[in-house]
Design a protein around this motif. Structure first.
Motif, short mmCIF file in Angstrom:
data_model
loop_
_atom_site.label_atom_id
_atom_site.label_comp_id
_atom_site.label_asym_id
_atom_site.label_seq_id
_atom_site.Cartn_x
_atom_site.Cartn_y
_atom_site.Cartn_z
N PRO A 132 62.61 48.76 14.37
CA PRO A 132 61.16 48.67 14.15
C PRO A 132 60.32 49.61 15.02
CG PRO A 132 61.96 46.74 15.37
CD PRO A 132 63.16 47.49 14.91
N ASN A 133 60.87 50.06 16.15
CA ASN A 133 60.08 50.89 17.06
C ASN A 133 60.45 52.38 16.99
OD1 ASN A 133 58.76 48.53 18.29
ND2 ASN A 133 60.82 48.08 19.01
N ALA A 134 61.26 52.74 15.99
CA ALA A 134 61.64 54.15 15.83
C ALA A 134 60.53 54.92 15.13
CB ALA A 134 62.93 54.25 15.03
N GLN A 135 60.42 56.22 15.48
CA GLN A 135 59.47 57.09 14.77
C GLN A 135 60.06 57.58 13.45
OE1 GLN A 135 57.32 60.33 16.51
NE2 GLN A 135 57.54 59.49 18.58
N ARG A 136 61.34 57.94 13.50
CA ARG A 136 62.07 58.40 12.30
C ARG A 136 63.50 57.90 12.42
NH1 ARG A 136 61.93 64.78 11.88
NH2 ARG A 136 63.14 64.54 9.94
N VAL A 137 64.12 57.66 11.26
CA VAL A 137 65.55 57.31 11.24
C VAL A 137 66.22 58.11 10.14
CG1 VAL A 137 67.26 55.47 10.98
CG2 VAL A 137 65.08 54.96 12.07
N GLN A 138 67.36 58.68 10.47
CA GLN A 138 68.15 59.41 9.47
C GLN A 138 69.54 58.79 9.39
OE1 GLN A 138 68.13 63.44 10.97
NE2 GLN A 138 66.22 63.94 9.91
N GLY B 58 60.24 56.52 20.41
CA GLY B 58 58.79 56.69 20.53
C GLY B 58 58.40 57.90 21.35
N ASP B 59 59.27 58.32 22.30
CA ASP B 59 58.94 59.49 23.13
C ASP B 59 59.38 60.80 22.49
OD1 ASP B 59 61.68 59.47 23.34
OD2 ASP B 59 61.75 59.15 25.52
N GLY B 60 59.89 60.72 21.26
CA GLY B 60 60.29 61.93 20.54
C GLY B 60 61.75 62.29 20.67
N SER B 61 62.47 61.67 21.62
CA SER B 61 63.89 61.99 21.80
C SER B 61 64.72 61.37 20.67
CB SER B 61 64.38 61.47 23.16
OG SER B 61 64.25 60.06 23.22
N TRP B 62 65.88 61.98 20.42
CA TRP B 62 66.78 61.51 19.36
C TRP B 62 68.05 60.92 19.96
CZ3 TRP B 62 65.86 61.62 14.05
CH2 TRP B 62 64.74 62.32 13.62
N GLN B 63 68.61 59.96 19.25
CA GLN B 63 69.88 59.37 19.70
C GLN B 63 70.70 58.94 18.47
OE1 GLN B 63 69.52 55.91 22.23
NE2 GLN B 63 71.41 56.42 23.31
N GLU B 64 72.01 59.19 18.55
CA GLU B 64 72.90 58.75 17.46
C GLU B 64 73.42 57.35 17.77
OE1 GLU B 64 76.01 61.58 16.82
OE2 GLU B 64 74.60 63.26 16.48
N LYS B 65 73.40 56.51 16.75
CA LYS B 65 73.84 55.12 16.90
C LYS B 65 74.80 54.74 15.77
CE LYS B 65 71.37 53.34 20.40
NZ LYS B 65 71.97 52.65 21.55
N VAL B 66 75.76 53.87 16.10
CA VAL B 66 76.61 53.32 15.04
C VAL B 66 75.88 52.14 14.41
CG1 VAL B 66 78.72 54.10 16.15
CG2 VAL B 66 77.89 51.78 16.59
N ASP B 67 76.33 51.73 13.24
CA ASP B 67 75.68 50.67 12.48
C ASP B 67 76.05 49.30 13.06
OD1 ASP B 67 74.67 48.93 10.61
OD2 ASP B 67 75.44 50.01 8.87
N THR C 102 64.05 50.93 22.49
CA THR C 102 63.51 49.78 23.21
C THR C 102 64.59 48.70 23.27
OG1 THR C 102 62.72 48.61 21.23
CG2 THR C 102 61.24 50.26 22.19
N ALA C 103 64.33 47.67 24.08
CA ALA C 103 65.26 46.54 24.16
C ALA C 103 65.12 45.72 22.88
CB ALA C 103 64.96 45.69 25.39
#
Length: 633
Positions: free
Chosen positions: A53-59, A101-110, A259-260
Motif C-alpha cells: 500500500p505504501n509503494a509508489q510503483r510496483v512492477q 516512498g523515497d524513490g529507491s527500488w527493491q526486488e522482493k519475492v512474492d 515500510t513496516a
C-alpha cells in the motif's frame, strides 16, 4: 478489451483487509487465469497480485519479460497492485520490483508464492497443482474426523527431512520413510518446517516462503506424494509452523514496501532479539489474513493432520527475552501480547471448525494458563502442549550419577502435580540434542553399559507416563554424537550392540502401547494413573499403575540405580496374576537377560475379607531397567 486485473476486484479483497480472509492465497500471489477479450475470446495467462500500500510503483519482472519489469496497477482502494500477463505458464520465475516512498527500488519475492527457486536462488515460481489424491486418502480424512485423538495412541517421530537420510528428495523419502516409521510402530511423524528458507542451518525456522515447500527436496506435488504415502501406512503428519517471527533477508517479507508492513515499526515490538528476526504485527488485519490463510493452506491443500506451533511463549509475552525498558506494555500495562493471543485463538478456532480431526499443538515453555482449553472457555484453543517442564526435570535427573539421584527424586515425580492442567505431549526434541547439549546417550554418566541401560529405563518411563510421546530421529537407536544437519544420522551404528537393542525397545514399546489402551487411553484424565510408590528415594525406583476405561491395568516400575532388586515389594490395586510384558533388561534389547519375572507375579490381598484393599507382591526389578506388568486377574 480484456480485464487487466485478471478477474480480481476490490470486493474480493474486503475480507483480506478485515482480517477475515482465511484463503487469501487464492486472491494474492500468482495464479493461472483465463480472461475474456471482446475481440480475441478467452486468453490464457497469469495474474499477479501483491499488497504494497505504501509503494509508489510496483512492477512484476520475470523470465517471461526478460526480467525487465511490467508496471502493475493499483486496484482502487485496496493497497493491492495487480496485473494479468498473457502467455505466462506454470514454472515461470518472477519477482516484484517495488519503488519506495523515497524513490529507491527493491526486488522482493512474492509473500504468497506457492513455489520458489532452489536456494541460493530465491525467485518465486508460478505454480498450479494438478495432483489427484487417491480414494484411500479420502478414507484417511474421514476416519481422522471421527477419531478422539486424546484417547488414541500418539507416538511421534520428529525428523528433519533434509538430514534423516541425507540427500533424499520428497519422492525418495516417500519410498523409505513410511516403511521405516511403520516398522518402528510410531503413529505420527513431525516434520521440522518444510516451508522455503534460505539458510539450511536454521532448520526451517527462519521462513521466507510461507506458502512454498522447500524446493531443495522437490516440487509441492512431490511433497503431497510424501504426505499421501505416510497416510497410506496409517501415519499422521504433523508439520512445524512458525508464526512467531521471520528473518530480515532484504528480498523477503521485511519492510516489504519500504515500510513496516508485516512487522511492527518499533523494534521493541517488531524485532526478536534472540533470533535477530522480525516479529509479525499480529494486530494488523492483513497480517491476520496472511497467517490464518497460511495455517489453513497446509492443512487443506497438503492434508497435514496437525500443526505444531513453534515458540508460542515468544508470541504470548511482550517482554519475552527483553530487558526492562526494551518492551512496550499492553493497553492495560501488562506483559501479555493481547494481539498475539487473539490471533492464536482465531487460528485455532478456524482450523478446528474447518478441518475435522486436525490438531493444533503448542510448543510453549511457560506456565501460561489454559493453552489447551477451548477458546469459548477462555483458553488459547490448542489441542496439546509440549511438556517442557517434564523434559527439563527428566534430563537434569538423567545427568546425575546414580548415587546422587536419591537427592533429586522429585525431579521425576513433580510433573504429576500439574499433569492434568493441560493436554500434554512429552517431548525429547531436536533442541535437546544439538549445540553442545550432547545426544541422549551421552547425557548419562559412567560407562556404556550404564548409559544404554539407563536410557532404556528412561524410555520405558517416558512411554508409560501420562502424555503422548515425541522422540527426535536418531535417538531411537541411541545415536552417540549430537545431531548435525550437515552430516545426517549415524545409521552405521544401528546394528551395533546397545544401539540396535535400543531401537528394538522403541519398536516393542510402540507395539505394546498400541495393544494396551491402559498405556494411552486416559493420558489426559487423572483416572488413568495411580502411584504405587512415588517416594522410594533410597532405591531410585518409581512405580505406578496405568488404567483404561475397561479395567485394563499395567503396573510400571522404573529402576534408575545400578542395583538389582530381586524381591522388590509393590502394592498393586488388584489381587491375582500380573504378567511381565516388558523388561528393558531383556537380551533382545541388549540387556543382561539375567533378571526376568518368568512366571506371573502373584499379588495377594492385605485384607483377605475386603474386595477393596490393595494386594501385595514382590517383583524382580533389574538394575537400571524398566518392567511393565499387565494384570491378568
Amino acid at each position: 478489451m480484456h480485464d487487466k486485473f485478471g478477474n480480481l476486484t476490490g470486493w474480493d479483497l474486503e475480507g483480506f483487509h478485515s482480517g477475515g480472509d482465511t484463503e487469501a492465497w487464492r486472491r494474492l500471489g500468482s495464479h493461472l487465469v483465463t480472461v475474456h477479450d471482446d475481440e480475441r475470446g478467452d486468453l490464457e495467462g497469469a495474474r499477479f497480485a501483491v499488497w504494497a500500500p505504501n509503494a509508489q510503483r510496483v512492477q512484476v519482472m520475470g523470465d517471461f519479460n526478460w526480467w525487465q519489469g511490467d508496471d502493475m496497477e493499483f486496484v482502487p482502494g485496496t493497497g493491492v497492485w495487480a496485473l494479468w500477463i498473457q502467455g505466462v505458464e506454470a514454472g515461470a520465475q518472477y519477482k516484484y520490483k517495488i519503488q519506495h516512498g523515497d524513490g529507491s527500488w527493491q526486488e522482493k519475492v512474492d509473500p504468497y508464492a506457492r513455489f520458489a527457486d532452489v536456494p541460493p536462488g530465491n525467485a518465486s515460481i508460478v505454480w498450479e497443482s494438478d495432483y489427484e489424491w487417491g480414494n484411500a486418502e479420502q478414507i484417511w480424512l474421514d476416519e481422522r474426523a471421527q477419531t478422539n485423538v486424546y484417547e488414541s495412541q500418539m507416538s511421534i517421530y520428529e525428523l528433519h527431512l533434509g538430514s534423516w537420510r541425507k540427500g533424499l528428495s520428497y519422492l525418495e523419502l516417500a519410498e523409505q520413510l513410511p516403511q521405516y516409521v511403520k516398522w518402528q510402530g510410531y503413529t505420527h511423524v513431525e516434520m521440522m518446517p518444510v516451508m522455503a528458507h534460505p539458510f539450511p542451518g536454521s532448520w526451517g525456522y527462519q521462513v521466507t516462503g510461507y506458502f512454498a515447500p522447500d524446493a531443495r527436496l522437490g516440487t509441492p506435488d512431490d511433497f503431497r506424494v510424501l504426505v499421501e504415502a505416510l497416510h497410506a501406512e496409517g501415519i499422521g503428519v504433523i508439520l512445524d509452523w512458525v508464526p512467531g517471527h521471520f528473518p530480515k533477508d532484504d528480498w523477503a517479507l521485511g519492510r516489504f514496501d519500504g515500510t513496516a508492513l508485516y512487522e511492527h515499526a518499533d523494534p521493541r515490538q517488531g524485532e526478536q532479539p534472540d533470533w535477530g528476526t522480525y516479529v509479525f504485527n499480529f494486530g494488523r488485519n492483513e497480517v491476520k489474513s496472511f497467517l490464518v490463510s497460511n495455517a489453513l493452506y497446509w492443512v487443506q491443500q497438503f492434508h497435514v493432520d496437525a500443526l505444531r506451533v513453534d515458540a508460542v511463549a515468544s508470541m504470548l509475552y511482550l517482554d519475552y527475552s527483553r530487558a526492562e525498558g526494551q518492551w512496550v506494555p499492553n493497553k492495560y500495562g501488562g506483559r501479555e501480547n493481547l494481539e498475539a493471543i487473539d490471533l492464536l485463538r482465531y487460528v485455532n478456532k478456524h482450523l478446528y471448525a474447518r478441518t475435522p480431526g486436525v490438531v493444533m499443538i503448542a510448543e510453549e515453555s511457560t506456565s501460561f494458563g489454559g493453552v489447551t482449553k477451548p477458546v469459548n472457555w477462555g483458553g488459547l484453543g490448542f489441542g496439546f502442549k509440549w511438556n517442557m517442564g517434564w523434559m527439563n526435570d527428566s534430563l537434569s535427573y538423567l545427568n546425575l550419577d546414580p548415587i546422587y539421584r536419591q537427592y533429586h527424586h522429585n525431579d521425576m515425580t513433580f510433573a504429576m502435580v500439574y499433569a492434568y492442567s493441560e493436554n500434554f505431549i512429552l517431548p525429547i526434541s531436536h533442541d535437546e540434542v544439538v549445540h553442545g547439549k550432547g545426544s541422549m546417550l551421552n547425557k548419562i554418566p559412567q560407562d556404556d553399559w550404564r548409559k544404554f541401560a539407563t536410557l532404556r529405563s528412561f524410555y520405558s518411563f517416558m512411554w508409560s507416563f501420562p502424555g503422548k510421546q515425541l522422540l527426535f530421529m536418531g535417538q531411537e537407536f541411541a545415536q552417540r554424537s549430537e545431531w548435525n544437519e550437515e552430516k545426517g544420522l549415524e545409521w552405521w551404528v544401528d546394528s551395533l550392540p546397545g544401539h540396535n537393542g535400543t531401537r528394538q525397545l522403541i519398536r516393542a514399546m510402540n507395539l505394546l502401547q498400541a495393544g494396551h489402551p491402559a498405556l494411552y487411553e486416559l493420558d489426559c484424565e487423572p483416572e488413568g494413573f495411580r502411584w504405587i510408590n512415588a517416594d522410594d528415594t533410597t532405591h531410585n525406583v518409581y512405580s505406578y499403575v496405568r488404567l483404561d476405561r475397561d479395567g485394563e491395568m499395567v503396573a510400571c516400575i522404573s529402576n534408575f540405580s545400578s542395583e538389582p532388586y530381586e524381591t522388590y515389594p509393590v502394592t498393586l490395586p488388584a489381587a491375582g496374576k500380573w504378567r511381565e510384558i516388558l523388561n528393558t533388561d531383556a537380551a533382545e534389547f541388549d540387556g543382561t537377560g539375567l533378571y526376568a519375572n518368568a512366571e506371573p507375579v502373584l499379588a495377594t490381598r492385605t485384607d483377605p475379607d475386603s474386595d477393596d484393599s490393595w494386594a501385595e507382591a514382590t517383583v524382580i526389578v533389574p538394575p537400571m531397567a524398566g518392567v511393565w506388568l499387565r494384570y491378568e486377574g
